[in-house]
Design a protein around this motif. Structure first.
Motif, PDB file in Angstrom:
ATOM      1  N   THR A  54       0.846  -1.192   0.000  1.00 11.99           N
ATOM      2  CA  THR A  54       0.000   0.000   0.000  1.00 11.99           C
ATOM      3  C   THR A  54       0.879   1.237   0.000  1.00 11.99           C
ATOM      4  O   THR A  54       0.546   2.271  -0.563  1.00 11.99           O
ATOM      5  CB  THR A  54      -0.888   0.019   1.268  1.00 11.99           C
ATOM      6  N   ASN A  98      -8.340  -2.206  -3.704  1.00 14.93           N
ATOM      7  CA  ASN A  98      -7.138  -1.446  -3.328  1.00 14.93           C
ATOM      8  C   ASN A  98      -7.226   0.046  -3.638  1.00 14.93           C
ATOM      9  O   ASN A  98      -6.229   0.738  -3.559  1.00 14.93           O
ATOM     10  CB  ASN A  98      -5.871  -2.066  -3.930  1.00 14.93           C
ATOM     11  N   ASN A  99      -8.418   0.534  -4.008  1.00 17.91           N
ATOM     12  CA  ASN A  99      -8.526   1.979  -4.222  1.00 17.91           C
ATOM     13  C   ASN A  99      -9.534   2.631  -3.275  1.00 17.91           C
ATOM     14  O   ASN A  99     -10.069   3.695  -3.570  1.00 17.91           O
ATOM     15  CB  ASN A  99      -8.855   2.293  -5.690  1.00 17.91           C
ATOM     16  N   ARG A 100      -9.785   1.960  -2.129  1.00 19.05           N
ATOM     17  CA  ARG A 100     -10.652   2.541  -1.093  1.00 19.05           C
ATOM     18  C   ARG A 100      -9.995   2.298   0.271  1.00 19.05           C
ATOM     19  O   ARG A 100      -9.115   1.440   0.383  1.00 19.05           O
ATOM     20  CB  ARG A 100     -12.046   1.861  -1.116  1.00 19.05           C
ATOM     21  N   VAL A 280     -11.632  -2.677  -9.113  1.00 21.90           N
ATOM     22  CA  VAL A 280     -11.038  -1.380  -9.486  1.00 21.90           C
ATOM     23  C   VAL A 280     -11.614  -0.878 -10.808  1.00 21.90           C
ATOM     24  O   VAL A 280     -11.943   0.301 -10.942  1.00 21.90           O
ATOM     25  CB  VAL A 280      -9.496  -1.483  -9.562  1.00 21.90           C
TER      26      VAL A 280
END
Ligand SMILES: NC(=O)c1ccc[n+]([C@@H]2O[C@H](COP(=O)([O-])OP(=O)(O)OC[C@H]3O[C@@H](n4cnc5c(N)ncnc54)[C@H](OP(=O)(O)O)[C@@H]3O)[C@@H](O)[C@H]2O)c1
Length: 345
Positions: A54, A98-100, A280
């Motif tokens: 991350t 992986n985008n929140r 995503v």
């Protein structure tokens, strides 16, 4: 705790991915679900190598707070106005995206299309071990390698799973075995050899030694499927040698070196699997993850698949998570490391 706020664990500064994260607890506003989002009260999480990466996504100078974590098991607290799959009180599990903001917070928003019902036979900690690794294994084997989900179709076919005792390998061996394949798993230590065999590997070979002679000794001239879970570049020459003509290879890590041209001569399919792609890119078929997680829950409750939880920390705190990530950083993890609530400073 106020009903309007929640504790969340994460970091401000990007750091070296080879070091445990500098984690801290922040009190923040509890989000409200809208659309197809659920608000889930997180009860347990598991740690994944991707959590450590991350930090890669953070640009130097960006010191905003990043909530860490992917895997979670918990209880639906509230639902958005367009939700149809779950209601408040349902016990659920998921791997998120992986985008929140991540799962290491008391409450988390997650799209219901990537959430499944938690198995009744597992507690929250046992459940949190499974979603991310299982979605990766299912998608790689059924959606990328095109392996039939009907075990009768796979009779006599074999799969080589490179890294069979780690988080992904421990469930991939079980799913491959359940799908009727002969499973050859790689493991380099007595403990990992034993674990891989207990979790579905018919045979094991050592990924620190050349693979071809070890396969030949077991009676395999080649294999039609390879699922690579570790060090793709390091294993590329070996994989090219042992893959059958017209065989298929799936890697869950990027290959940085050029593909070996011998793959062309064999008409090999080389596929990638990234379990975040559907969420995503909001692909039309992203509900496949909901379906796969529900199927997994049924198979766990039927006793056909089992949790891969090996280590258990509690509470969910920066110090417990740092210890969990330190263990993960050794690269010698067997199964999955879980951290169970409550959330503490
Ligand atoms: N694309 C995706 O969607 C996706 C999803 C999940 C994970 N991943 C990535 O896939 C990798 C594996 O994840 P994981 O959770 O399974 O990791 P993990 O649990 O940390 O894997 C540990 C295992 O890796 C084995 N290993 C170490 N070095 C190896 C090598 N050179 N060759 C083969 N195996 C080796 C070890 O076996 P021995 O101790 O026997 O050597 C150990 O049991 C990570 O890099 C992760 O970020 C990608």
């Amino acid at each position: 705790m106020s009903t309007e706020t929640m504790k969340a664990i994460g970091f401000y500064k990007p750091g070296d991915v080879k070091e445990p994260m500098d984690l801290e607890v922040v009190e923040m506003e509890r989000p409200k679900p809208a659309g197809r989002d659920l608000l889930v009260q997180v009860k347990a999480v598991s740690v994944n190598p991707t959590d450590l990466r991350t930090r890669d996504a953070k640009k130097d100078g960006d010191e905003s707070f990043t909530v860490v974590g992917r895997d979670a098991a918990g209880i639906v607290a509230e639902v958005g106005e367009d939700c149809s799959l779950f209601k408040p009180g349902d016990e659920v599990w998921y791997a998120g995206t992986n985008n929140r903001p991540g799962s290491q917070s008391e409450f988390q928003l997650v799209d219901e299309r990537i959430v499944g019902k938690k198995p009744k036979s597992l507690d929250f900690a046992q459940a949190a071990a499974l979603p991310l690794t299982s979605l990766t294994a299912y998608e790689a084997m059924f959606d990328r390698l095109g392996i039939s989900e009907n075990a009768a179709d796979n009779k006599g076919k074999s799969i080589l799973i490179i890294g069979a005792a780690g988080g992904v390998g421990s469930i991939a061996t079980q799913i491959a075995k359940q799908a009727g394949l002969t499973v050859i798993g790689t493991a380099s230590r007595p403990q990992t050899v034993e674990w891989a065999k207990e979790h579905g590997a018919d045979y094991t070979i050592n990924h620190r030694e050349p693979l071809e002679p070890q396969l030949k000794e077991l009676g395999f001239d080649n294999v039609p499927y390879i699922f690579c879970l570790s060090a793709t570049d390091e294993h590329m020459t070996d994989m090219t040698t042992v893959i059958a003509p017209q065989g298929k290879i799936c890697s869950i890590l990027p290959a940085f070196k050029p593909l070996d041209p011998r793959l062309f001569a064999k008409s090999v399919t080389f596929a990638y699997e990234l379990m975040y792609t559907r969420s995503v890119f909001q692909t039309e078929d992203m509900i496949r993850q909901h379906e796969l997680l529900d199927r997994l829950a049924d198979d766990v409750d039927a006793g056909e698949l089992e949790t891969t939880k090996t280590e258990h920390f509690t509470p969910i705190s920066p110090s417990a998570l740092k210890e969990a990530y330190s263990n993960l950083l050794t690269g010698r993890t067997i199964g999955k490391i879980v951290v169970e609530g409550p959330f503490e400073e």
